[in-house]
Design an enzyme around this catalytic site. Structure first.
Site, PDB file in Angstrom:
ATOM      1  N   HIS A 167     -13.850  -1.948  -0.740  1.00 32.09           N
ATOM      2  CA  HIS A 167     -12.617  -1.508   0.204  1.00 32.09           C
ATOM      3  C   HIS A 167     -12.825  -2.372   1.499  1.00 32.09           C
ATOM      4  O   HIS A 167     -12.548  -1.878   2.583  1.00 32.09           O
ATOM      5  CB  HIS A 167     -12.494  -0.027   0.494  1.00 32.09           C
ATOM      6  CG  HIS A 167     -11.257   0.499   0.658  1.00 32.09           C
ATOM      7  ND1 HIS A 167     -10.542   1.221  -0.574  1.00 32.09           N
ATOM      8  CD2 HIS A 167     -10.440   0.557   1.618  1.00 32.09           C
ATOM      9  CE1 HIS A 167      -9.348   1.501   0.052  1.00 32.09           C
ATOM     10  NE2 HIS A 167      -9.077   1.370   1.596  1.00 32.09           N
ATOM     11  N   TYR A 191      -2.297   5.526  -4.391  1.00 32.05           N
ATOM     12  CA  TYR A 191      -3.527   6.564  -4.142  1.00 32.05           C
ATOM     13  C   TYR A 191      -2.977   7.656  -4.917  1.00 32.05           C
ATOM     14  O   TYR A 191      -2.082   8.261  -4.905  1.00 32.05           O
ATOM     15  CB  TYR A 191      -3.678   6.866  -2.551  1.00 32.05           C
ATOM     16  CG  TYR A 191      -4.371   5.832  -1.942  1.00 32.05           C
ATOM     17  CD1 TYR A 191      -5.623   5.325  -2.249  1.00 32.05           C
ATOM     18  CD2 TYR A 191      -3.977   5.233  -0.732  1.00 32.05           C
ATOM     19  CE1 TYR A 191      -6.381   4.752  -1.320  1.00 32.05           C
ATOM     20  CE2 TYR A 191      -4.461   4.493   0.013  1.00 32.05           C
ATOM     21  CZ  TYR A 191      -5.868   4.031  -0.253  1.00 32.05           C
ATOM     22  OH  TYR A 191      -6.427   3.227   0.584  1.00 32.05           O
ATOM     23  N   SER A 241       0.907  -0.936   0.082  1.00 34.34           N
ATOM     24  CA  SER A 241      -0.042   0.137  -0.033  1.00 34.34           C
ATOM     25  C   SER A 241       0.966   1.294   0.027  1.00 34.34           C
ATOM     26  O   SER A 241       1.981   1.077   0.489  1.00 34.34           O
ATOM     27  CB  SER A 241      -0.937  -0.009   1.155  1.00 34.34           C
ATOM     28  OG  SER A 241      -1.487   1.359   1.448  1.00 34.34           O
ATOM     29  N   THR A 281      -5.932   2.799  -6.546  1.00 35.60           N
ATOM     30  CA  THR A 281      -7.285   2.693  -5.640  1.00 35.60           C
ATOM     31  C   THR A 281      -8.203   3.695  -6.260  1.00 35.60           C
ATOM     32  O   THR A 281      -7.718   4.912  -5.947  1.00 35.60           O
ATOM     33  CB  THR A 281      -6.954   2.269  -4.383  1.00 35.60           C
ATOM     34  OG1 THR A 281      -6.237   1.223  -4.370  1.00 35.60           O
ATOM     35  CG2 THR A 281      -8.029   2.484  -3.559  1.00 35.60           C
ATOM     36  N   LYS A 326      -8.731  -0.647  -9.178  1.00 31.84           N
ATOM     37  CA  LYS A 326      -9.297  -1.225  -7.755  1.00 31.84           C
ATOM     38  C   LYS A 326     -10.311  -0.367  -7.213  1.00 31.84           C
ATOM     39  O   LYS A 326     -10.268   0.943  -7.356  1.00 31.84           O
ATOM     40  CB  LYS A 326      -8.292  -1.379  -6.707  1.00 31.84           C
ATOM     41  CG  LYS A 326      -8.540  -1.996  -5.261  1.00 31.84           C
ATOM     42  CD  LYS A 326      -7.490  -2.122  -4.291  1.00 31.84           C
ATOM     43  CE  LYS A 326      -7.840  -2.954  -3.129  1.00 31.84           C
ATOM     44  NZ  LYS A 326      -8.612  -1.841  -2.044  1.00 31.84           N
TER      45      LYS A 326
HETATM   46  C1  FNR Z   1      -7.443  -1.903   3.452  1.00 31.27           C
HETATM   47  N1  FNR Z   1      -7.621  -1.534   1.983  1.00 31.27           N
HETATM   48  C2  FNR Z   1      -6.826  -0.650   1.324  1.00 31.27           C
HETATM   49  N2  FNR Z   1      -6.812  -0.596   0.096  1.00 31.27           N
HETATM   50  C3  FNR Z   1      -6.136   0.156  -0.484  1.00 31.27           C
HETATM   51  O1  FNR Z   1      -6.255   0.103  -1.669  1.00 31.27           O
HETATM   52  N3  FNR Z   1      -5.061   0.543   0.029  1.00 31.27           N
HETATM   53  C4  FNR Z   1      -4.876   0.770   1.405  1.00 31.27           C
HETATM   54  O2  FNR Z   1      -4.123   1.439   2.069  1.00 31.27           O
HETATM   55  C5  FNR Z   1      -5.916   0.011   2.159  1.00 31.27           C
HETATM   56  N4  FNR Z   1      -5.964  -0.316   3.505  1.00 31.27           N
HETATM   57  C6  FNR Z   1      -6.488  -1.179   4.246  1.00 31.27           C
HETATM   58  C7  FNR Z   1      -6.370  -1.364   5.541  1.00 31.27           C
HETATM   59  C8  FNR Z   1      -7.175  -2.350   6.334  1.00 31.27           C
HETATM   60  C9  FNR Z   1      -6.807  -2.456   7.569  1.00 31.27           C
HETATM   61  C10 FNR Z   1      -7.938  -3.072   5.511  1.00 31.27           C
HETATM   62  C11 FNR Z   1      -8.671  -4.220   6.152  1.00 31.27           C
HETATM   63  C12 FNR Z   1      -8.271  -2.947   4.238  1.00 31.27           C
HETATM   64  C13 FNR Z   1      -8.562  -2.574   1.508  1.00 31.27           C
HETATM   65  C14 FNR Z   1      -8.125  -3.768   0.961  1.00 31.27           C
HETATM   66  O3  FNR Z   1      -7.229  -3.399  -0.182  1.00 31.27           O
HETATM   67  C15 FNR Z   1      -9.074  -4.735   0.568  1.00 31.27           C
HETATM   68  O4  FNR Z   1      -9.975  -4.182  -0.605  1.00 31.27           O
HETATM   69  C16 FNR Z   1      -9.941  -5.172   1.729  1.00 31.27           C
HETATM   70  O5  FNR Z   1      -9.239  -5.523   2.830  1.00 31.27           O
HETATM   71  C17 FNR Z   1     -10.584  -6.471   0.901  1.00 31.27           C
HETATM   72  O6  FNR Z   1     -11.615  -7.150   2.119  1.00 31.27           O
HETATM   73  P1  FNR Z   1     -11.267  -8.242   3.137  1.00 31.27           P
HETATM   74  O7  FNR Z   1     -10.331  -9.523   2.566  1.00 31.27           O
HETATM   75  O8  FNR Z   1     -10.499  -7.470   4.307  1.00 31.27           O
HETATM   76  O9  FNR Z   1     -12.400  -8.517   3.597  1.00 31.27           O
END
Ligand code: FNR
Length: 381
Positions: A277, A131, A107, A157, A253
């Protein structure tokens, strides 16, 4: 210690070992958390067709995602603050992914920097999630840094230009480092393993940002920075510009609607990720698995469809693949493994998912994950 046999075991152990504010950051969604819950619950509405007496002796879960070989259709999702679940979290997760033969996505909001992850994994290719900030020169530099670090795909994203409120983070006063309030100190005193590991590393800040963007040294100023910097004017022209600058595989995404999926394809996305997300942004949006079929119908022939949201088992992976996804990502399932047992925990999470996927595929009478289609699911009642 009891054996970890499912992702839920890892979640429970992570809850014990990770400081409250960082555990809560993972295990929660926005507002009423209805979309967060639906992401998991809606998988239960899908049922497999069990088949018997098919020769299932030779099986393979190997496939490709954006043309790159993967040992199973699972990648690690980009997650912010991963290095706060466990010291050096991003490095440990990247190593576990490398050993498992699957992609790791770093990330923008990671603790370990792009360069630190590249170095610790001997420049084994990983994916970088971008981002889009108002400061386009910062975006350009991130793209350059990802290229220099040998990243083999860029994930843009699209669904975090504004923020879904997460009550727990607000109430916990999520900050980096944790503020020395009595409540935090009492909580940290119960996590000696976490504290010790954290004292041993120098990776305790936002490695991609601190020192690269001015005025960012704590999550307080970071929240302010993201709110000021994440560009709400983000458009498809920006995505086209990023694609040109990057030049490699581009994954878009945060797609939940077939119209946006079509626009992503027109813009030249090599893959899209159907994602809400992880239920952390628009509460009340559909679960990812319920949004998937319409998007596959709309653009499945033109581009590769990836999927995330609520994946907690190999059965969930198999269901997403059956509905037309080429690959899936795990966010929380990885974070729980990491918080529970560091690199070993992430490897365990991946192994659990791989076994569940392989065996469930066999129960459905299939031997090759690339051949899995809607025919392994019962028609919905
Ligand atoms: C995320 N997600 C996320 N997505 C992204 O594009 N950049 C990011 O920095 C983050 N940060 C982030 C932190 C935490 C703690 C979580 C749980 C999620 C979203 C992530 O990429 C993804 O879309 C989801 O986590 C998918 O769902 P599940 O597998 O957690 O249920």
């Amino acid at each position: 210690m009891t054996e970890m046999t499912c992702i839920e075991d890892l979640r429970r152990l992570a809850r014990k070992r990770v400081p409250r504010m960082f555990y809560d950051y993972v295990d929660g969604g926005s507002w009423t958390e209805s979309t967060y819950r639906a992401n998991e619950a809606d998988f239960q509405q899908l049922h497999f067709r069990q088949r018997v007496a098919c020769d299932i002796s030779q099986r393979s879960t190997a496939t490709t995602m954006v043309g790159q070989a993967v040992s199973m259709p699972v990648a690690i999702a980009p997650t912010g603050l991963t290095g706060m679940q466990h010291a050096d979290g991003e490095i440990l997760a990247a190593r576990a992914a490398k050993n498992a033969g699957i992609p790791f996505t770093l990330s923008t909001m990671s603790v370990c920097s792009i360069e630190a992850v590249a170095q610790a994994t001997q420049r084994h290719p990983f994916w970088f999630q971008l981002y889009v900030t108002r400061d386009r020169s910062f975006v350009e530099r991130l793209i350059e840094r990802a290229r220099d670090a040998n990243c083999s795909a860029l994930v843009v994203t699209m669904d975090l230009q504004v923020f879904g409120q997460r009550h727990k983070d607000k109430k916990n006063g999520l900050s980096l480092p944790p503020k020395p309030t009595l409540r935090n100190l009492v909580n940290l005193a119960t996590k000696p393993r976490w504290c010790l590991n954290m004292l041993r590393t120098s990776n305790r800040q936002f490695g991609n940002i601190v020192g690269h963007a001015t005025g960012v040294d704590s999550i307080k100023s970071l929240t302010q920075w993201t709110q000021e910097q994440f560009d709400p004017r983000l458009s498809w022209q920006d995505v086209a510009w990023i694609k040109k600058r990057w030049g490699g595989p581009l994954i878009v995404k945060g797609i939940l609607d077939p119209d946006d999926a079509r626009l992503a394809v027109e813009t030249g996305a090599d893959a899209i990720i159907v994602s809400n997300h992880g239920g952390r942004q628009l509460d009340g949006a559909p679960s990812s698995i319920s949004a998937l079929p319409a998007i596959v119908d709309a653009v499945g022939k033109q581009t590769e469809i990836h999927f995330d949201g609520g994946v907690r088992s190999g059965q969930d992976v198999l269901k997403a693949i059956a509905l037309g996804a080429r690959g899936t990502y795990i966010g929380r399932a990885m974070m729980y493994g990491l918080g529970a047992q560091g690199e070993r925990g992430v490897s365990t999470a991946l192994e659990i998912i791989r076994n569940e996927l392989d065996l469930s595929m066999a129960f459905c009478g299939r031997t090759d994950v690339r051949q899995v289609d809607r025919g392994i699911l019962l028609p919905r009642q």
